[in-house]
Design a protein around this motif. Structure first.
Motif, mmCIF file in Angstrom:
data_model
loop_
_atom_site.group_PDB
_atom_site.id
_atom_site.type_symbol
_atom_site.label_atom_id
_atom_site.label_comp_id
_atom_site.label_asym_id
_atom_site.label_seq_id
_atom_site.Cartn_x
_atom_site.Cartn_y
_atom_site.Cartn_z
ATOM 1 N N LEU A 20 0.843 -1.185 0.000
ATOM 2 C CA LEU A 20 0.000 0.000 0.000
ATOM 3 C C LEU A 20 0.880 1.238 0.000
ATOM 4 O O LEU A 20 2.068 1.166 0.367
ATOM 5 N N LYS A 54 -2.017 -0.623 -9.616
ATOM 6 C CA LYS A 54 -2.705 -0.875 -8.350
ATOM 7 C C LYS A 54 -3.630 -2.067 -8.515
ATOM 8 O O LYS A 54 -4.399 -2.120 -9.474
ATOM 9 N N ASP A 55 -3.569 -3.019 -7.571
ATOM 10 C CA ASP A 55 -4.480 -4.151 -7.660
ATOM 11 C C ASP A 55 -5.812 -3.812 -6.986
ATOM 12 O O ASP A 55 -6.030 -2.673 -6.550
ATOM 13 N N SER A 56 -6.702 -4.807 -6.914
ATOM 14 C CA SER A 56 -8.042 -4.572 -6.371
ATOM 15 C C SER A 56 -8.025 -4.201 -4.897
ATOM 16 O O SER A 56 -8.999 -3.675 -4.362
ATOM 17 N N ARG A 57 -6.898 -4.449 -4.220
ATOM 18 C CA ARG A 57 -6.772 -4.092 -2.791
ATOM 19 C C ARG A 57 -5.974 -2.803 -2.601
ATOM 20 O O ARG A 57 -5.502 -2.502 -1.523
ATOM 21 N N ASN A 58 -5.783 -2.060 -3.690
ATOM 22 C CA ASN A 58 -5.099 -0.763 -3.665
ATOM 23 C C ASN A 58 -3.595 -0.873 -3.394
ATOM 24 O O ASN A 58 -2.959 0.105 -3.006
ATOM 25 N N ARG A 59 -3.049 -2.053 -3.609
ATOM 26 C CA ARG A 59 -1.614 -2.239 -3.408
ATOM 27 C C ARG A 59 -0.878 -1.998 -4.724
ATOM 28 O O ARG A 59 -1.392 -2.332 -5.800
ATOM 29 N N ARG A 125 -7.189 -9.204 -14.658
ATOM 30 C CA ARG A 125 -7.740 -8.355 -13.597
ATOM 31 C C ARG A 125 -8.267 -7.055 -14.196
ATOM 32 O O ARG A 125 -7.657 -6.497 -15.105
#
Length: 739
Positions: A20, A54-59, A125
Motif C-alpha cells: 500500500l 494498483k491491484d483490487s486491494r489498492n496495493r 484483472r
C-alpha cells in the motif's frame, strides 16, 4: 536520492510483495511532506510508464515482462479487443479471453502468445471501470427490461429492475447509469436516468454521439475555467505590445468558411524587387493568454481538440478566447505568432523569420467569395465588398500554383478529392438531401500556405535536434499496396512496383488514373493503404506530404499540440535559436505524453464526427427504402460486398447470401468473389444496381440487395419490413434504360 534511484528502489521493494502507499512511506521512513510528495510523484510516473499498477486491494504491484496494463477497446461488433498501453504497445485479446471486462476498462493482461504479429493477451484483472453510463434501446420484458447498447463495442445487454425503469417506454432510446457491473453469471444492471426520445427522432443523434464518445456538452466548461477566462482582457492592452513586431499597417486578412466563428490564421503577401514572394502567415498567439498550469490549459489538454459535429462545435477553449480575444477578427488588434517566408519563383523557401507580432485584419473573407472574385463570373456585390484585395488574392493564387506544382513533383499526395458532404435539412430536422462539398481555389491557397508554414516551423527544431512535437505519417501497409497494385492490373493499368514505396509512386498513380471512370474508387483504395497520421516526439517524416519534417502550428485555438508548439517556439526565440538545458529536460519528458494523449483525443474527435455524419446518411437512405441506386463496390470480403452510392457517399453491405445466381468463393489473391458455375467476378470498383432494403441509423448499418428487374415480388416477400410498395428507380438509371 534522485528521481531515477527512487523509482528503482520502489520497484525493488514491491517486486515480490505488493505494498500500500502508506506501507511504501514506512519502508522509506518517509515522514516529512517533501519526502512523501517525492514518493507520490515517483509512483505516479511509474504508473504512467506502465511499470507498476494498483491491484483490487489498492496495493502497488510491479508489472513483469509477461504482464501489461492498458485500456481495453473492443472492435465495432465486439468480436475482438485490443489493449492499448501507455507506452504505445497494442495487445490483442480474443473475446473468450476478455473475462468480464467492458469496453474502456483499465485492465491487466497476461501475455499468452501472438496474434497476427501482435502479442496476444488474457485479461486477468480489471483495475478500473471505464464506463459509468450506457446509451441504448430499452426493451421491456414484462415488469423488468433490458437496455441494448447502441455502441456495438459493448457486447452485452444491461438488466433494468422494475424500480429503475422510470418513464421509459419500449423501443425508446435511454441513458442509463451502471449500478452493478457484470459477474461471470449475471448481466450488469443499470438505472435509467434519462429518456432521450424515440429512435427515429433526429434530435437524439447529437446527444447519442456526445455520450458515446464521452465528450463535454456543447457550451459547457468547468466553473474554474470560466472564471479564469472572465479575467482575460477584452482587447489587446498597450503593455502587451512591448517586444512585438507591428504588422498593423500591413494588408493582412483571414479566409475561412462561411459559417466560421473563430479565425486563428491570417495571411498577407508582397512581391519583392528581386521577384520573390514575401508570404506572411499570422497565427493567433493563444499561448500568450493560456498560461502553463492554468485551469484553461488543463481543460484544453484534457479535450485535446475542438470537435465539429455538423452544425455544432464543442470547442477546446472557452468562447472568450476562441471567438473573442484570440480570434483574428476584422478591424481588431490581435496578438500573433507571425511567420514571414521569402519564396522564389520556383517555390523554394529562401528565408524565413518568426516573430511575436500584432496585426489588425483588414477584412474577414470567405472561401465562397474569394472563389467567386477569382472566377470569370463575379457579381457586382462581391466585387464591391472585397474587390480591393483582388491583386493580393491573384498573387496568392499564383504562388499557390507554384507551391502545388513543387509539392506534386516531390510526390505529395494530399490532392485526393475531398469526401466531405453538406446536409440539407427539412423544417423537422430530417435530412432532405446530401451534397458533396467542392474545394475551390481559395481552399487550396490556404492549405498550401499552412502546409509550408508547418514544414518551416518543424525544420527549425529538426535541424538542431531539439525536443519537438511533430506530425508524422508512417509508410503505407505493404500488403494493401500489393492489393492496390493487383487491382490496377485487373483494370488493365500496368504499374511497375518499386523496391521501396515512395510518395511519388502513389502520386503518379493518381495522375495516371485521374480521368479513369473508376478514379474515385482507385483513390479510396489508395487512401486505405495509408496509416493514420499521429503526433510524435520522434521525427519519422510525413509520408503523405512527402515531407521530411512537419508539425501542427497553425490552429492553436482548436488543437492542443499547436499550443505546445507555440510555447516551444517562444522558448526557441528567447534563446536565440535554441532551448535551455532546463527546457530540453522538461520537454523530453513531457512531449511523449502530450503526443500520445493528443493523438488519442484526435482519434476520438474524428470518430465522433464520422459517427454523426454516418447516422445522418443512414437517416437519409432510410427514407428511400425500395429505391434502386447505382453503387460501386468499395470492399470485398468472404461474407459479401461493401458498396457505396457515389452521389450521396452512403456505404452499405450486400451480404454474400444475396448473390443468388451462383455460389461465390472469396479469392484472397485478387480480393474478389468468383462464381463457381458462371465464373462471374465481383471486385473493387465494379458498378452495379442495388436496392436499399434495410437501414439502421443507430447502428449505422445499410443493407442492399442486387437489383434484378423480374424479382420485385421476391424482394417484397423476403423483406416485409422494408415496405417496398414498388421499386423507385434512380432518375439516372431510368433515363439510361429509356435510351
Amino acid at each position: 536520492m534522485n528521481d531515477k534511484n527512487l523509482k528503482e528502489e520502489i520497484l525493488k521493494r514491491i517486486d515480490k510483495n505488493p505494498l500500500l502507499q502508506k506501507e511504501i512511506y514506512e519502508s522509506f521512513k518517509a515522514h516529512s511532506k517533501t519526502e512523501k510528495e517525492a514518493i507520490r510523484n515517483a509512483l505516479k510516473e511509474l504508473q504512467e510508464e506502465g511499470k507498476i499498477y494498483k491491484d483490487s486491494r489498492n496495493r502497488y504491484c510491479k508489472v513483469d515482462e509477461n504482464l501489461a496494463i492498458g485500456i481495453i477497446n473492443f472492435t465495432k461488433r465486439g468480436s475482438m479487443a485490443f489493449v492499448e498501453c501507455e507506452d504505445g504497445r497494442k495487445i490483442a485479446v480474443k473475446v473468450e479471453n476478455s473475462g468480464i471486462s467492458l469496453h474502456k476498462d483499465e485492465v491487466a493482461v497476461e501475455i499468452i502468445g501472438t496474434w497476427k504479429e501482435l502479442p496476444e493477451g488474457k485479461v486477468i484483472r480489471i483495475l478500473k471501470r471505464g464506463l459509468k453510463y450506457v446509451i441504448g434501446e430499452f426493451e421491456r420484458k414484462g415488469i423488468f427490461g433490458f437496455v441494448v447498447p447502441i455502441d456495438g463495442k459493448i457486447n452485452m445487454d444491461f438488466y433494468v429492475s422494475p424500480e429503475h425503469i422510470g418513464l421509459a417506454k419500449n423501443g425508446q432510446i435511454v441513458k442509463a447509469k451502471i449500478i452493478r457491473y457484470q459477474s461471470p453469471t449475471k448481466n450488469p444492471e443499470v438505472e435509467i436516468v434519462e429518456v432521450l426520445g424515440d429512435k427515429d427522432d433526429p434530435s437524439i443523434d447529437l446527444p447519442i454521439v456526445i455520450f458515446k464518445h464521452d465528450l463535454p456538452e456543447p457550451g459547457y466548461f468547468p466553473k474554474k475555467v470560466l472564471e479564469e477566462a472572465d479575467k482575460l482582457p477584452d482587447k489587446v492592452l498597450p503593455e502587451e505590445l512591448k517586444g512585438r513586431k507591428d504588422f498593423r499597417k500591413e494588408r493582412i486578412f483571414t479566409i475561412d468558411g462561411d459559417t466560421a466563428k473563430d479565425f486563428d490564421d491570417a495571411v498577407g503577401i508582397k512581391k519583392l524587387k528581386n521577384g520573390n514572394y514575401l508570404l506572411g502567415v499570422h497565427i493567433a498567439d493563444v499561448s500568450h493568454y493560456v498560461k502553463e498550469g492554468s485551469e484553461i490549459e488543463k481543460e484544453a489538454y484534457k479535450r485535446g481538440t475542438s470537435v465539429y459535429l455538423i452544425d455544432t462545435v464543442i470547442p477546446m477553449l472557452p468562447f472568450k478566447l476562441s471567438n473573442e480575444i484570440c480570434s483574428l477578427n476584422e478591424g481588431q488588434d490581435r496578438l500573433t505568432m507571425s511567420l514571414i517566408m521569402e519564396i522564389d519563383p520556383y517555390g523554394h523557401l529562401v528565408n524565413s523569420r518568426i516573430y511575436n507580432g500584432v496585426i489588425r485584419s483588414v477584412k474577414r473573407l470567405t472561401y465562397s467569395k474569394v472563389n467567386e472574385l477569382l472566377s470569370d463570373n463575379c457579381s457586382p456585390e462581391v466585387e464591391k465588398d472585397i474587390g480591393f484585395l483582388k491583386p493580393d488574392l491573384e498573387m496568392m493564387k499564383e504562388l499557390m500554383e507554384i507551391l502545388s506544382k513543387k509539392r506534386k513533383e516531390r510526390g505529395s499526395i494530399i490532392d485526393i478529392e475531398s469526401h466531405e458532404v453538406q446536409f440539407i435539412f427539412d423544417e423537422k430536422g430530417y435530412v432532405k438531401d446530401i451534397l458533396p462539398v467542392e474545394r475551390g481555389v481559395s481552399e487550396q491557397m490556404i492549405e498550401e500556405f499552412m502546409v509550408l508554414a508547418n514544414e518551416t516551423v518543424a525544420s527549425y527544431f529538426d535541424v538542431k535536434e531539439l525536443p519537438f512535437l511533430y506530425r508524422v505519417h508512417e509508410y503505407p501497409d505493404p500488403d494493401l499496396i500489393l492489393q492496390l497494385h493487383n487491382y490496377l492490373e485487373l483494370l488493365g493499368i500496368k504499374v511497375k512496383m518499386p523496391a521501396t514505396i515512395q510518395p511519388k509512386f502513389l502520386q503518379e498513380i493518381l495522375e495516371r488514373t485521374k480521368d479513369h471512370p473508376l478514379s474515385k474508387n482507385i483513390q479510396m483504395m489508395l487512401v486505405r493503404t495509408m496509416k493514420r497520421a499521429l503526433y510524435s516526439e520522434t521525427n519519422i517524416g510525413h509520408f503523405g506530404l512527402a515531407s521530411t519534417s512537419y508539425t501542427h502550428f497553425t490552429s492553436p485555438i482548436r488543437r492542443y499540440p499547436d499550443l505546445i508548439v507555440h510555447r516551444l517556439l517562444k522558448e526557441f526565440m528567447r534563446h536565440k535559436g535554441s532551448l535551455s538545458n532546463k527546457e530540453i529536460k522538461k520537454y523530453s519528458y513531457l512531449l511523449p505524453k502530450v503526443a500520445l494523449h493528443s493523438s488519442e483525443r484526435e482519434k476520438i474527435a474524428d470518430q465522433a464526427e464520422w459517427d454523426l455524419i454516418d447516422m445522418k446518411k443512414v437517416e437519409y437512405i432510410s427514407r428511400h427504402i425500395g429505391d434502386v441506386y447505382e453503387v460501386y463496390i468499395t470492399g470485398v470480403t468472404r461474407f459479401g460486398l461493401f458498396v457505396e452510392v457515389p452521389t450521396k457517399m452512403i456505404s452499405g453491405l450486400i451480404h454474400i447470401s444475396e448473390l443468388h445466381d451462383d455460389y461465390y468463393n472469396y479469392d484472397e489473391k485478387t480480393n474478389s468473389l468468383i462464381g463457381e458455375r458462371t465464373g462471374k467476378i465481383y471486385r473493387i470498383g465494379d458498378k452495379l444496381e442495388a436496392v436499399v432494403v434495410r437501414a439502421d441509423k443507430l447502428r449505422m448499418e445499410v443493407d442492399f440487395v442486387p437489383y434484378v428487374e423480374d424479382e420485385l415480388a421476391k424482394y417484397s416477400q423476403q423483406y416485409p419490413n422494408a415496405k417496398i410498395k414498388g421499386l423507385k428507380k434512380n432518375n439516372k438509371i431510368s433515363k439510361k434504360r429509356k435510351k
